[in-house]
Design an enzyme around this catalytic site. Structure first.
Site, PDB file in Angstrom:
ATOM      1  CG  HIS A   7      24.402  -3.764  13.544  1.00  0.00           C
ATOM      2  ND1 HIS A   7      24.215  -4.941  14.717  1.00  0.00           N
ATOM      3  CD2 HIS A   7      25.493  -4.415  13.032  1.00  0.00           C
ATOM      4  CE1 HIS A   7      24.911  -5.872  14.650  1.00  0.00           C
ATOM      5  NE2 HIS A   7      25.885  -5.523  13.713  1.00  0.00           N
ATOM      6  N   GLY A   8      20.957  -3.558  14.475  1.00  0.00           N
ATOM      7  CA  GLY A   8      19.949  -4.009  15.281  1.00  0.00           C
ATOM      8  C   GLY A   8      20.454  -4.727  16.353  1.00  0.00           C
ATOM      9  CG  ASP A   9      22.602  -8.113  18.752  1.00  0.00           C
ATOM     10  OD1 ASP A   9      22.493  -7.809  19.632  1.00  0.00           O
ATOM     11  OD2 ASP A   9      23.032  -9.447  18.394  1.00  0.00           O
ATOM     12  CG  LEU A  10      26.818  -1.956  16.543  1.00  0.00           C
ATOM     13  CD1 LEU A  10      27.584  -2.986  15.736  1.00  0.00           C
ATOM     14  CD2 LEU A  10      26.710  -0.699  15.676  1.00  0.00           C
TER      15      LEU A  10
END
Ligand code: ADP
Ligand code: MG
Length: 310
Positions: free
Chosen positions: A190-193
């Site tokens: 996701h990278g920005d959870l």
């Protein structure tokens, strides 16, 4: 009802000509999308750092969220692709997309998000989402390795004069390549959870929103759950030390996410030192020293690096 552009989003004009140009186009862009997709705005717009989110109903009266993102934001370029891949499992369902205009029609999530949930419970929710989001890779997505390689070079290039203990910098520089060299099967990350990027639907089920998707090691994911909402771990309501609070979160994420503890810890170290390096890099690029809030952020990055290892 015309689309309102929130003041705070308009203030992003100060970030440069590309931002101004997008903000100039935005009212028209939103109006065109509403017309073409047969949507009707139903309330005041929301926004994040680089997007406008308009609550709408479609031609059948079904509520949705029209999200239009700043076209200069490289990280969120493939947001729609990742959401489509997840198909509503663990993430908000995507109903329609126009990648060229950076526009998405999403299911409406009434919320709340996880910003006000007990932090350890929030970590359990997010850890449980990892398993659903970390699916086999998509060829279009950039690899985590391509980013991390560049970040470590930049960190190395900052030289020895950094307001971060040298042993942590050395550690990040050596752990990074090791993590990439013996990485597990790559997945969509996701990278920005973090807390504000997880929202409840009307049945109370949690869904991720706002991915900055990449392909790589799932153990990359936890760090933002540690660095967000850190102030409450030291405030008057805090239970135990900052270190205890961070470790409670970390272990909840690792347990609920079925992650390997050592790998997850090493990624936190790499990410926090890289974060601190970026802050120094930005100040140097602007030709000035660190401002108090930047100094404070670096102190927090160091505290997290230390807490997960002690
Ligand atoms: N599907 C949705 N339903 C309801 N509100 C949403 C939805 N998606 C986003 N929002 C609202 O818009 C805000 C910004 O959206 P987000 O996707 O997080 O963009 P950003 O990348 O700018 O942070 C969110 O914090 C949330 O309040
Ligand atoms: Mg967001």
């Amino acid at each position: 009802m015309p689309v309102t552009i929130p003041e705070d989003l308009l203030a992003q004009r100060s970030l440069g000509a590309d931002w101004s140009a997008w903000l100039d186009r935005l009212p028209r862009l939103a109006a065109d999308l509403l017309e073409e997709w047969h949507l009707r705005p139903t309330g005041p717009s929301r926004h994040g750092h680089c997007s406008l989110v308009v609550p709408v109903t479609d031609a059948d009266g079904v509520p949705g969220a029209l999200k239009v993102t700043f076209d200069g934001d490289e990280e969120s370029q493939h947001e729609g692709l990742a959401l489509q891949r997840w198909g509503g499992d663990g993430a908000v369902r995507l109903r329609r997309a126009d990648p060229r205009r950076r526009a998405l029609l999403l299911d409406w999530l009434p919320g709340p998000d996880l910003a006000d949930a007990w932090d350890v419970e929030a970590c359990e929710v997010v850890g449980a989402l990892y398993g659903r989001l970390h699916v086999p890779p998509l060829p279009q997505l950039a690899s985590l390795a391509s980013y991390v390689g560049r970040w470590l070079d930049e960190l190395d290039g900052l030289g020895r004069d950094l307001p971060v203990p040298r042993r942590y910098v050395e550690q990040a520089l050596s752990l990074g390549p090791d993590l990439l060299a013996d990485a597990p099967e790559p997945v969509v990350v996701h990278g920005d959870l973090h807390y504000a990027n997880v929202m409840a639907d009307d049945a109370g089920e949690w869904h991720a929103i706002d991915p900055k998707p990449m392909v790589g090691d799932p153990h990359y994911e936890p760090a933002p759950m540690l660095w967000k909402r850190m102030e409450e771990l030291t405030g008057p309501l805090a239970v135990g030390s900052l270190r205890d609070g961070l470790r409670r979160r970390f272990h909840a994420l690792v347990d609920a996410g079925g992650l390997d503890e050592a790998r997850a810890r090493d990624w936190v170290v790499v990410r926090m030192v890289v974060n601190a390096g970026w802050t120094v890099q930005d100040a140097r690029a602007a030709g000035r020293g660190l401002e108090p809030d930047e100094q404070d952020w670096i102190t927090r990055c160091i505290a997290i690096t230390k807490a997960v290892q002690d």
